[in-house]
Design an enzyme around this catalytic site. Structure first.
Site, PDB file in Angstrom:
ATOM      1  N   ILE A  77       0.873  -1.172   0.000  1.00  0.00           N
ATOM      2  CA  ILE A  77       0.000   0.000   0.000  1.00  0.00           C
ATOM      3  C   ILE A  77       0.909   1.220   0.000  1.00  0.00           C
ATOM      4  CG2 ILE A  77      -1.738   1.260   1.334  1.00  0.00           C
ATOM      5  CD1 ILE A  77      -2.619  -1.532   2.404  1.00  0.00           C
ATOM      6  N   ASN A 132       0.926   4.275   0.961  1.00  0.00           N
ATOM      7  CA  ASN A 132       1.157   5.170   2.102  1.00  0.00           C
ATOM      8  C   ASN A 132       1.752   4.463   3.322  1.00  0.00           C
ATOM      9  OD1 ASN A 132      -1.135   3.778   2.836  1.00  0.00           O
ATOM     10  ND2 ASN A 132      -2.240   5.562   3.583  1.00  0.00           N
ATOM     11  N   CYS A 133       2.123   3.215   3.184  1.00  0.00           N
ATOM     12  CA  CYS A 133       2.726   2.436   4.272  1.00  0.00           C
ATOM     13  C   CYS A 133       4.189   2.839   4.440  1.00  0.00           C
ATOM     14  CB  CYS A 133       2.618   0.946   3.938  1.00  0.00           C
ATOM     15  SG  CYS A 133       3.572  -0.142   5.009  1.00  0.00           S
ATOM     16  N   ASP A 134       4.601   3.137   5.667  1.00  0.00           N
ATOM     17  CA  ASP A 134       5.971   3.557   5.939  1.00  0.00           C
ATOM     18  C   ASP A 134       6.992   2.477   5.571  1.00  0.00           C
ATOM     19  OD1 ASP A 134       5.195   6.048   6.818  1.00  0.00           O
ATOM     20  OD2 ASP A 134       5.173   5.486   8.930  1.00  0.00           O
ATOM     21  N   LYS A 150       7.490   2.484   1.913  1.00  0.00           N
ATOM     22  CA  LYS A 150       8.322   3.632   1.541  1.00  0.00           C
ATOM     23  C   LYS A 150       9.801   3.332   1.778  1.00  0.00           C
ATOM     24  CE  LYS A 150       4.688   7.025   2.395  1.00  0.00           C
ATOM     25  NZ  LYS A 150       4.210   8.084   3.289  1.00  0.00           N
TER      26      LYS A 150
END
Length: 120
Positions: free
Chosen positions: A13, A15-17, A20
């Site tokens: 996903i 927006n998952c840290d 990233k």
């Protein structure tokens, strides 16, 4: 990065840290990859079932995330493979991230050491 006939793929996903971090690592090491966002690009039961078979559904299910913690206790207490797959399809945030697929190997989560060992 192409490994054999396969393109390196990373699933998760956007927006998952942890996603990233993994993508930053891949980018900083000059590795090309395809990113598949479960929410934007979708997810099918066949792929999910194959991952569960290869990696284990217990490993695939993210029990540390907010989505899992918000589930009623009776659902958590009675979880099995079939129900876990249904929940992960309905709410992809319940899938441990990232899932890196080299074509030959799939790994869950991000560890710089593990990525370096696998992809260097």
């Amino acid at each position: 990065m192409v490994i054999g006939d396969n393109v390196l793929k990373i699933y998760g996903i956007s927006n998952c840290d942890t996603i990233k971090k993994a993508r930053r690592w891949l980018d900083s090491n000059g590795l090309e990859y395809e990113f598949h966002d479960y929410r934007k690009d979708g997810l099918d039961l066949v792929s999910l079932a194959n991952w569960a078979e290869e990696l284990g559904w217990e490993q695939l299910l993210n029990r540390r995330g907010t989505t899992w913690r918000k589930l009623p206790e009776e659902i958590k207490a009675s979880i099995n493979k079939e129900r876990a797959l249904e929940l992960m399809l309905e709410q992809p945030a319940m899938i441990k991230r990232p899932l890196l697929d080299t074509g030959a190997t799939k790994i869950l989560g991000f560890s710089e050491k593990q990525y370096r060992h696998l992809l260097s």
